[in-house]
Write a protein that holds these residues in place. Sequence first.
Motif, PDB file in Angstrom:
ATOM      1  N   HIS A  31       0.833  -1.217   0.000  1.00  0.00           N
ATOM      2  CA  HIS A  31       0.000   0.000   0.000  1.00  0.00           C
ATOM      3  C   HIS A  31       0.863   1.260   0.000  1.00  0.00           C
ATOM      4  N   PHE A  32       1.983   1.196   0.688  1.00  0.00           N
ATOM      5  CA  PHE A  32       2.882   2.353   0.771  1.00  0.00           C
ATOM      6  C   PHE A  32       3.463   2.679  -0.603  1.00  0.00           C
ATOM      7  N   LYS A  33       3.831   1.651  -1.353  1.00  0.00           N
ATOM      8  CA  LYS A  33       4.347   1.866  -2.710  1.00  0.00           C
ATOM      9  C   LYS A  33       3.254   2.423  -3.616  1.00  0.00           C
ATOM     10  N   GLU A  34       2.035   1.951  -3.414  1.00  0.00           N
ATOM     11  CA  GLU A  34       0.911   2.471  -4.189  1.00  0.00           C
ATOM     12  C   GLU A  34       0.673   3.951  -3.893  1.00  0.00           C
ATOM     13  N   GLU A  35       0.823   4.336  -2.622  1.00  0.00           N
ATOM     14  CA  GLU A  35       0.680   5.746  -2.251  1.00  0.00           C
ATOM     15  C   GLU A  35       1.662   6.604  -3.047  1.00  0.00           C
ATOM     16  N   TYR A  36       2.888   6.140  -3.127  1.00  0.00           N
ATOM     17  CA  TYR A  36       3.899   6.863  -3.904  1.00  0.00           C
ATOM     18  C   TYR A  36       3.519   6.916  -5.377  1.00  0.00           C
ATOM     19  N   ASN A  37       3.074   5.787  -5.916  1.00  0.00           N
ATOM     20  CA  ASN A  37       2.723   5.730  -7.343  1.00  0.00           C
ATOM     21  C   ASN A  37       1.634   6.735  -7.689  1.00  0.00           C
ATOM     22  N   PHE A  38       0.641   6.872  -6.795  1.00  0.00           N
ATOM     23  CA  PHE A  38      -0.429   7.831  -7.059  1.00  0.00           C
ATOM     24  C   PHE A  38       0.102   9.263  -7.015  1.00  0.00           C
ATOM     25  N   ALA A  39       0.829   9.597  -5.959  1.00  0.00           N
ATOM     26  CA  ALA A  39       1.346  10.959  -5.816  1.00  0.00           C
ATOM     27  C   ALA A  39       2.311  11.314  -6.937  1.00  0.00           C
TER      28      ALA A  39
ATOM     29  N   THR B  33       6.448  14.478  -5.176  1.00  0.00           N
ATOM     30  CA  THR B  33       7.298  13.386  -4.707  1.00  0.00           C
ATOM     31  C   THR B  33       8.640  13.469  -5.424  1.00  0.00           C
ATOM     32  N   LEU B  34       9.690  13.128  -4.688  1.00  0.00           N
ATOM     33  CA  LEU B  34      11.040  13.234  -5.236  1.00  0.00           C
ATOM     34  C   LEU B  34      11.746  11.885  -5.295  1.00  0.00           C
ATOM     35  N   GLY B  35      11.018  10.820  -4.933  1.00  0.00           N
ATOM     36  CA  GLY B  35      11.631   9.502  -5.043  1.00  0.00           C
ATOM     37  C   GLY B  35      11.085   8.511  -4.044  1.00  0.00           C
TER      38      GLY B  35
ATOM     39  N   ILE C 209       9.293   7.537   1.316  1.00  0.00           N
ATOM     40  CA  ILE C 209       8.956   8.455   0.231  1.00  0.00           C
ATOM     41  C   ILE C 209       9.624   9.789   0.517  1.00  0.00           C
ATOM     42  N   LEU C 210      10.338  10.300  -0.467  1.00  0.00           N
ATOM     43  CA  LEU C 210      10.991  11.599  -0.345  1.00  0.00           C
ATOM     44  C   LEU C 210      10.063  12.656  -0.939  1.00  0.00           C
ATOM     45  N   LEU C 211       9.775  13.682  -0.147  1.00  0.00           N
ATOM     46  CA  LEU C 211       8.805  14.698  -0.550  1.00  0.00           C
ATOM     47  C   LEU C 211       9.387  16.100  -0.449  1.00  0.00           C
ATOM     48  N   LYS C 212       8.820  16.976  -1.249  1.00  0.00           N
ATOM     49  CA  LYS C 212       9.173  18.377  -1.162  1.00  0.00           C
ATOM     50  C   LYS C 212       8.575  18.958   0.113  1.00  0.00           C
ATOM     51  N   GLN C 213       9.319  19.777   0.827  1.00  0.00           N
ATOM     52  CA  GLN C 213       8.815  20.382   2.051  1.00  0.00           C
ATOM     53  C   GLN C 213       7.757  21.433   1.740  1.00  0.00           C
ATOM     54  N   ILE C 214       6.669  21.417   2.509  1.00  0.00           N
ATOM     55  CA  ILE C 214       5.616  22.438   2.374  1.00  0.00           C
ATOM     56  C   ILE C 214       5.556  23.237   3.662  1.00  0.00           C
TER      57      ILE C 214
ATOM     58  N   ILE D  66      -2.220  16.945  -0.254  1.00  0.00           N
ATOM     59  CA  ILE D  66      -1.243  15.949   0.189  1.00  0.00           C
ATOM     60  C   ILE D  66      -1.924  14.616   0.515  1.00  0.00           C
ATOM     61  N   ASP D  67      -1.124  13.613   0.811  1.00  0.00           N
ATOM     62  CA  ASP D  67      -1.533  12.325   1.374  1.00  0.00           C
ATOM     63  C   ASP D  67      -2.434  11.505   0.442  1.00  0.00           C
ATOM     64  N   PHE D  68      -1.807  10.584  -0.276  1.00  0.00           N
ATOM     65  CA  PHE D  68      -2.533   9.691  -1.178  1.00  0.00           C
ATOM     66  C   PHE D  68      -2.588   8.270  -0.616  1.00  0.00           C
ATOM     67  N   GLY D  69      -2.588   8.184   0.722  1.00  0.00           N
ATOM     68  CA  GLY D  69      -2.593   6.888   1.388  1.00  0.00           C
ATOM     69  C   GLY D  69      -3.854   6.075   1.181  1.00  0.00           C
ATOM     70  N   TYR D  70      -4.980   6.721   0.823  1.00  0.00           N
ATOM     71  CA  TYR D  70      -6.230   5.995   0.576  1.00  0.00           C
ATOM     72  C   TYR D  70      -6.698   6.145  -0.874  1.00  0.00           C
ATOM     73  N   SER D  71      -5.782   6.482  -1.763  1.00  0.00           N
ATOM     74  CA  SER D  71      -6.150   6.692  -3.157  1.00  0.00           C
ATOM     75  C   SER D  71      -6.350   5.366  -3.892  1.00  0.00           C
ATOM     76  N   ASN D  72      -7.179   5.417  -4.923  1.00  0.00           N
ATOM     77  CA  ASN D  72      -7.427   4.249  -5.766  1.00  0.00           C
ATOM     78  C   ASN D  72      -7.614   4.684  -7.217  1.00  0.00           C
ATOM     79  N   LYS D  73      -7.254   3.810  -8.132  1.00  0.00           N
ATOM     80  CA  LYS D  73      -7.556   4.051  -9.533  1.00  0.00           C
ATOM     81  C   LYS D  73      -9.051   3.861  -9.735  1.00  0.00           C
ATOM     82  N   VAL D  74      -9.636   4.643 -10.620  1.00  0.00           N
ATOM     83  CA  VAL D  74     -11.068   4.517 -10.878  1.00  0.00           C
ATOM     84  C   VAL D  74     -11.401   3.109 -11.348  1.00  0.00           C
ATOM     85  N   GLU D  75     -10.596   2.568 -12.239  1.00  0.00           N
ATOM     86  CA  GLU D  75     -10.875   1.236 -12.798  1.00  0.00           C
ATOM     87  C   GLU D  75     -10.507   0.117 -11.833  1.00  0.00           C
TER      88      GLU D  75
END
Length: 394
Positions: free
Chosen positions: A165-173, A184-186, A196-201, A260-269
């Motif tokens: 799920h964590f890798k999926e969160e990165y893939n969405f972001a 996301t930076l990596g 996950i490496l992120l830009k500071q906000i 921010i935060d794509f931890g609960y994101s899903n593809k429509v399909e």
Amino acid sequence: MYKLSSYIELSSEKNKNQELEYFAVISAKRTKVFLINETIFHFLNHFEMPNSLDKVFGYYKAEFKLKNNEEETLLKDQLQTFFNDLTKRKWIIPDGKVEKLVEFETLFQDKDTFLNYKVLSVLGNNKITDVYLVRDLNTNRKRVIKLLNKLKFKDEKSFDKYSFHFKEEYNFANKFNSIYINKTLGFKTYNRQPYILLKQIDGISISKFVKANKLKTSEKLKLILKMLKGFSIIHQNNVYHGDIHFSNILVKKNGVPVIIDFGYSNKVEFNNEINKGKVRNGGVYAFIPPERALRSIDRRFSKVTHFQSEVYQIGLIIYYVFTKDLPFKADTWKTMVDEKQQLNLSENKAFLKRRMPVQVKQFIIKCLESNPENRFSNASSMYANWKVIYKKYV
């Protein structure tokens, strides 16, 4: 009044035999998962919002259709014994009781160094992740690292599950390239722990920003325009954000909102029967739209299945920007579900008297229609309509 401990989460899922199993997840220094029976699960569910044993007894009395005092006394004694055991375990606690904070152990502390990063501060110490503000020693730039902490899991199996799920969160972001969506930076690993490496906000939640600043109408219109641009990009990429609420929209000092935060994101399909077990489902109660909100004691809400559900959630944020409030006053979940389903802003005199442009009122009313089909089709449609309003008033 009593409530479920804030360290307990209830869940259910089908096993390999397609039989429904029930779990109580207790997050102490390590996450523990207890397999419980259906009766305990249902009983605990009654206390997810503050409740009394008398009210719970009334529910079961009606459910079992008890006909005489002897049956009622027997049930009351059984529930009392059940209740006493759960309060002794501290699974159920008095409403208002301040629970001692469970201190999760982060992998690193301030001033620690790992790889090419120096930890400046611990931004988040959550149930399964650590969030750090770091300085990249190679570039001297500040970054944010969100790390899946293996020490917070009870076993390798649960860690591997969340790693997916964590890798999926990165893939969405990583799908988006917009100043209105956190960059996301990596995706890397440290000692087999992904991060996950992120830009500071440098910003605060949109609700805190609205409360802290006396915004003019033109400033509110501009803030929402930028936010809608971000969500339109997400929907154009056929992605459900999955967890839209105040804290997942940060506003920088220059007034630019960042999603921010794509931890609960899903593809429509992805929302089909084949991938049913992989679909992530979450959310903040107040932001669950009426079609997803369930009065059932088994589940509080269903998964996102159409963009109009997220239109509703975005609409609530717009409502808040103009009113500094939400349209629900309920103390219990079931009452809130009823409020959501019965809400009709087009006939709400208090809302109609609010000082805001008429077209903004009409826009909000359309977003918060109880019937999803009457809302905007997606965030792209919202953005297109809001641009018209923006041009008229700014």
